[in-house]
Design an enzyme around this catalytic site. Structure first.
Site, short mmCIF file in Angstrom:
data_model
loop_
_atom_site.label_atom_id
_atom_site.label_comp_id
_atom_site.label_asym_id
_atom_site.label_seq_id
_atom_site.Cartn_x
_atom_site.Cartn_y
_atom_site.Cartn_z
N LYS A 88 -7.61 -2.90 -6.24
CA LYS A 88 -6.80 -3.34 -5.11
C LYS A 88 -7.64 -3.34 -3.84
CE LYS A 88 -2.26 -3.58 -6.26
NZ LYS A 88 -1.13 -3.39 -5.47
N SER B 177 2.02 -4.54 -17.00
CA SER B 177 1.51 -4.40 -15.65
C SER B 177 0.05 -3.97 -15.74
CB SER B 177 2.34 -3.33 -14.96
OG SER B 177 2.10 -3.34 -13.60
N LEU B 178 -0.55 -3.66 -14.62
CA LEU B 178 -1.95 -3.20 -14.64
C LEU B 178 -2.04 -1.88 -13.90
CD1 LEU B 178 -3.81 -6.51 -13.69
CD2 LEU B 178 -3.84 -5.38 -15.91
N CYS C 78 25.69 -4.82 26.42
CA CYS C 78 24.37 -5.46 26.61
C CYS C 78 24.22 -6.63 25.63
CB CYS C 78 23.29 -4.41 26.36
SG CYS C 78 21.65 -5.13 26.27
N CYS D 288 20.03 -6.59 30.13
CA CYS D 288 21.22 -6.51 30.99
C CYS D 288 20.96 -5.82 32.32
CB CYS D 288 22.35 -5.81 30.25
SG CYS D 288 22.03 -4.06 29.98
N CYS E 127 19.27 1.64 25.83
CA CYS E 127 20.15 0.98 26.78
C CYS E 127 21.55 1.42 26.36
CB CYS E 127 20.02 -0.54 26.68
SG CYS E 127 21.31 -1.37 27.63
N TYR F 104 -4.29 -16.92 -16.75
CA TYR F 104 -5.28 -15.85 -16.94
C TYR F 104 -5.11 -15.02 -18.19
CZ TYR F 104 -1.60 -13.33 -14.32
OH TYR F 104 -0.41 -12.81 -13.88
N GLU G 240 -11.92 -11.21 -12.78
CA GLU G 240 -11.07 -12.30 -12.29
C GLU G 240 -10.52 -11.92 -10.93
OE1 GLU G 240 -8.02 -12.83 -15.26
OE2 GLU G 240 -9.51 -12.74 -16.86
N ASP H 20 -2.27 -13.19 -5.65
CA ASP H 20 -1.06 -12.58 -5.11
C ASP H 20 0.10 -13.57 -5.20
OD1 ASP H 20 0.54 -10.67 -4.06
OD2 ASP H 20 -0.22 -10.80 -2.02
N ALA I 241 0.83 -1.20 0.00
CA ALA I 241 0.00 0.00 0.00
C ALA I 241 0.87 1.26 0.00
CB ALA I 241 -0.93 -0.01 1.21
N CYS J 258 16.91 -2.08 31.49
CA CYS J 258 17.00 -2.88 30.27
C CYS J 258 16.60 -4.33 30.58
CB CYS J 258 18.43 -2.85 29.74
SG CYS J 258 18.72 -4.03 28.41
N LYS K 203 -7.45 -11.26 -8.45
CA LYS K 203 -6.06 -10.86 -8.61
C LYS K 203 -5.23 -11.70 -7.65
CE LYS K 203 -3.17 -6.76 -9.11
NZ LYS K 203 -1.98 -7.34 -8.51
#
Ligand code: IVH
Length: 702
Positions: free
Chosen positions: A338, A103-104, A455, A435, A450, A249, A139, A143, A55, A432, A141
């Site tokens: 999407k 691509s789309l 550590c 440690c 820390c 597809y 259709e 992944d 995204a 911490c 999509k």
């Protein structure tokens, strides 16, 4: 000072200045966005290791498209908006696609889908609404990873990834192991290219992760990346073991075969030939019905045994597809819808704090395991104390989780209506957890640290970072192995990696001779990595790859960097005062000196690239090159300018010192140079410019 037209009114001048400033600003943003998109394309397509959620990537591309639409002068043919995906990687032989793999374009809401259908109608000269008579092929999509299969006389002869859309990678040997992909077709035409998506069913992905966990290995992030990794295996037996599947597809090159009139009949035909074709496809008559389809799958995406990230809507009639055509990147006759990143709720069991390589104490949510966006989430970062307070999440809350498209889970906030009464606010620990040292939050910082350099948690994450892909890239040396070696006292810092007692490792469960040999080879290979990788691997606060590259190039040797003062470091181009101070302070520490001694003893490369001794005659100047030169390649000309301190941008502005004009120059650059009065010089003039920094006395090229 600029000379402007004397007849202009002050208002006109002001407007022009403002417009120019806006374009300059936009040009900077466009350059920055392009660099980011190119970087993330590579992470996603070539390295299978995305760093940001889908995204967020989509937002970057959108913003870039917006700016290019608003400022057409900034749109160049090599912009990632004009190209598809990443480039092919070097590991598999390149395959030139005979029909490009496009691509789309994406729609993120119903309005964008409707707007697309209106564009389709207009493109086909159909009245609005009449276009609905076209029929839309809807259709899912999938992944996964786009694949092109080539059959000649019915035999599978080649399988290739999409790559950059023009050139992909030959992964035939691996694809032959995918059982649902036919090797031989009955009744196929002379040439048939079938495009589709290879994917990993969720159940297989979960089983794989269970096996990983049982073996003490890291889990895979999600089915898509795992499928991509499975296809990139050098040993097809590994691919075979993963249980990949495929949906067809789309058609690529076809010679012979039946006369096809619609996308839907093409898919039916592929089904009869023996290809898996997704059963959820539908031809729908109106855009309203299409919206019903996408909404249905929004609701039901998890009823499927595989992952989808949306739906793809295609104009069904192939004649209409042909008349609509494509842009450089995507067909006009199709649109991807999407789905938004999905959200789930679960119980926040606890908030714990982890210590990173710089000592940063990061709170994270321990969650009741929940399946979201392809994998089970048990933990999510909460970033820092302020974020926890801002989100007001408390252990015991029901919280909303999102995994923005793919990799990184995020806690959005609590469901207040479900908060148990009297639930206490969470308090950041004082010590911490690793440690016991006091944690410190500097006044100007959002983070808590820390500050104990020894550590154990801090050291362990430092080693992980050192060995990671972005740094020394030591294959096989991941989190779980490092944790194990550290627990057993075999390593305490990154330097110890090169002195591991392998006899002791040989006695451990899960370490056969092969994995030991592989680890040793990976460590050996890492010794020759460039100085910049080593510098990055040290994990010095504020020092990223760009600053590390500048230091390596500026000083040429680690010893010189270690001996430099903060001021000397800050005088290197690309190294700011903050970085310089941090690097200087780092090298003052005894721990750092001890670490470098180990690297030196192990024989790691400490030498940087050759330091440029050329006079910086073009310092801060921009020189644009257009057309081809005899004595320089395109990159070579740019490098020569940069080596003298100059810049070589892709477009002409009023700040350009000169435009170098070679054979077949770009018309737009020439016109722009003429408009702005930027001198145009030939190759001989360019050579003189490189030597002296001066323009030839009569620079104009016809
Ligand atoms: S059609 C010319 N159909 O989505 C049209 N693509 O974001 C080419 N994808 O590269 C693509 N499911 O990897 C098409 N049913 C589907 C798809 C699909 C998944 C992928 C494909 C494509 C990407 C674009």
């Amino acid at each position: 000072m600029d000379v402007r037209d004397a007849d202009q009114t002050p208002t006109e001048v002001a407007a022009e200045v403002a417009a120019e400033a806006a374009t300059d600003e936009a040009a900077r943003e466009v350059a920055e966005l392009r660099a980011q998109v190119v970087h993330h394309n590579r992470r996603y397509h070539e390295l299978d290791a995305p760093e940001i959620p889908d995204a967020t990537y989509d937002q970057l591309v959108r913003r870039l498209q917006e700016l290019e639409a608003k400022y057409p002068s900034l749109l160049t043919a090599d912009s990632p908006t004009q190209l598809v995906g990443g480039g092919p990687s070097a590991a598999f032989a390149p395959v030139q696609h005979r029909v490009p793999m496009m691509s789309l374009d994406n729609a993120f809401d119903h309005d964008e889908l409707r707007a697309w259908s209106q564009r389709v109608n207009r493109g086909l000269d159909l009245a609005d609404g009449a276009g609905d008579a076209l029929g839309y092929m809807c259709e899912l999509k999938i992944d996964g990873i786009a694949l092109s299969l080539r059959y000649e006389d019915g035999l599978l002869v080649q399988a290739a990834t999409r790559g950059n859309g023009q050139v992909g990678e030959d992964i035939t040997a691996n694809i032959r192991t995918v059982s649902v992909i036919p090797h031989r077709l009955e009744g196929a035409p002379a040439v048939l290219e079938v495009r589709g998506e290879v994917y990993l069913p969720v159940a297989r992905f979960e089983a794989l992760n269970e096996a990983q966990e049982a073996a003490g290995l890291a889990r895979y992030a999600n089915p898509r990346n795992t499928a991509a990794g499975s296809l990139r295996q050098k040993d097809p037996r590994v691919t075979a073991s993963r249980g990949l599947a495929f949906w067809a597809y789309q058609l690529g090159e076809v010679v012979g075969g039946p006369e096809l009139v619609t996308q839907s009949s093409a898919l039916d035909w592929l089904g009869t030939l023996g290809f898996p074709v997704n059963p959820e496809r539908r031809v729908l008559p109106t855009i309203d019905a299409v919206i019903g389809y996408v909404e249905h799958w929004h609701e039901h995406r998890h009823d499927l045994p595989y992952e989808i990230d949306g739906a793809v809507v295609k104009v069904d009639a192939l004649a209409f597809q042909r008349s609509l055509g494509s842009t450089a990147r995507a067909p006009r006759w199709a649109m991807a819808y999407k789905l938004p990143p999905e959200e789930r709720t679960t119980r926040l069991l606890d908030i714990m704090v982890s210590i990173g390589r710089t000592g940063k104490a990061t709170p994270f949510a321990v969650l009741e395991p929940v399946f979201v966006a392809g994998s089970t989430v048990k933990m999510a970062t909460l970033h820092n104390a302020d974020q926890v307070r801002l989100k007001d999440v408390r252990p015991g809350d029901v919280v909303v989780i999102r995994k923005a498209g793919d990799v990184i889970p995020e806690v959005l906030g609590p469901v207040l209506s479900e908060r148990p009464e009297g639930l206490a606010e969470w308090v950041f620990p004082v010590h911490c957890p690793s440690c016991g040292h006091l944690l410190v939050r500097p006044e100007t910082e959002a983070h808590t640290f820390c500050v104990n350099l020894s550590c154990p948690s801090r050291r362990q994450t430092q080693i992980e970072y050192f060995a990671s892909r972005g740094a020394m890239d030591i294959e096989g040396m991941g989190e779980s192995r490092i944790a194990r070696f550290a627990e057993l006292g075999l390593i305490a810092d990154a330097g110890d990696l090169y002195f591991i007692d392998w006899d002791e490792v040989a006695g451990l469960k899960g370490f056969g001779q092969t994995s030991i040999d592989n680890l040793k080879a990976a460590l050996e290979a890492s010794k020759a990595r460039p100085l910049v990788s080593l510098l990055v691997g040290l994990g010095i606060r504020h020092l990223g790859p760009a600053g590390a590259g500048a230091l390596a190039a500026g000083f040429g040797h680690l010893d010189r960097i270690m001996a430099a003062s903060a001021e000397e470091m800050a005088s290197v181009d690309g190294v700011g005062a903050t970085i310089a101070a941090s690097v200087h302070q780092y090298f003052q520490s005894e721990a750092a000196q001890g670490l470098i001694d180990k690297f030196r003893a192990a024989g790691l490369n400490l030498v940087g690239p050759e330091v440029s001794t050329l006079r910086q005659v073009l310092a801060g100047k921009a020189v644009v090159v257009t057309g081809s030169l005899v004595g320089f390649s395109r990159d070579g000309a740019g490098d020569a300018i940069k080596a003298r301190g100059g810049k070589s941008p892709g477009s002409v502005s009023k700040k350009t010192l000169a435009v170098v004009v070679g054979a077949d120059p770009g018309a737009s650059k020439l016109t722009k140079a003429e408009e702005l009065g930027v001198p145009r010089i030939d190759e001989a003039g360019f050579v003189q410019l490189l030597e002296t920094g001066e323009l030839p006395s009569a620079p104009v090229v016809p």
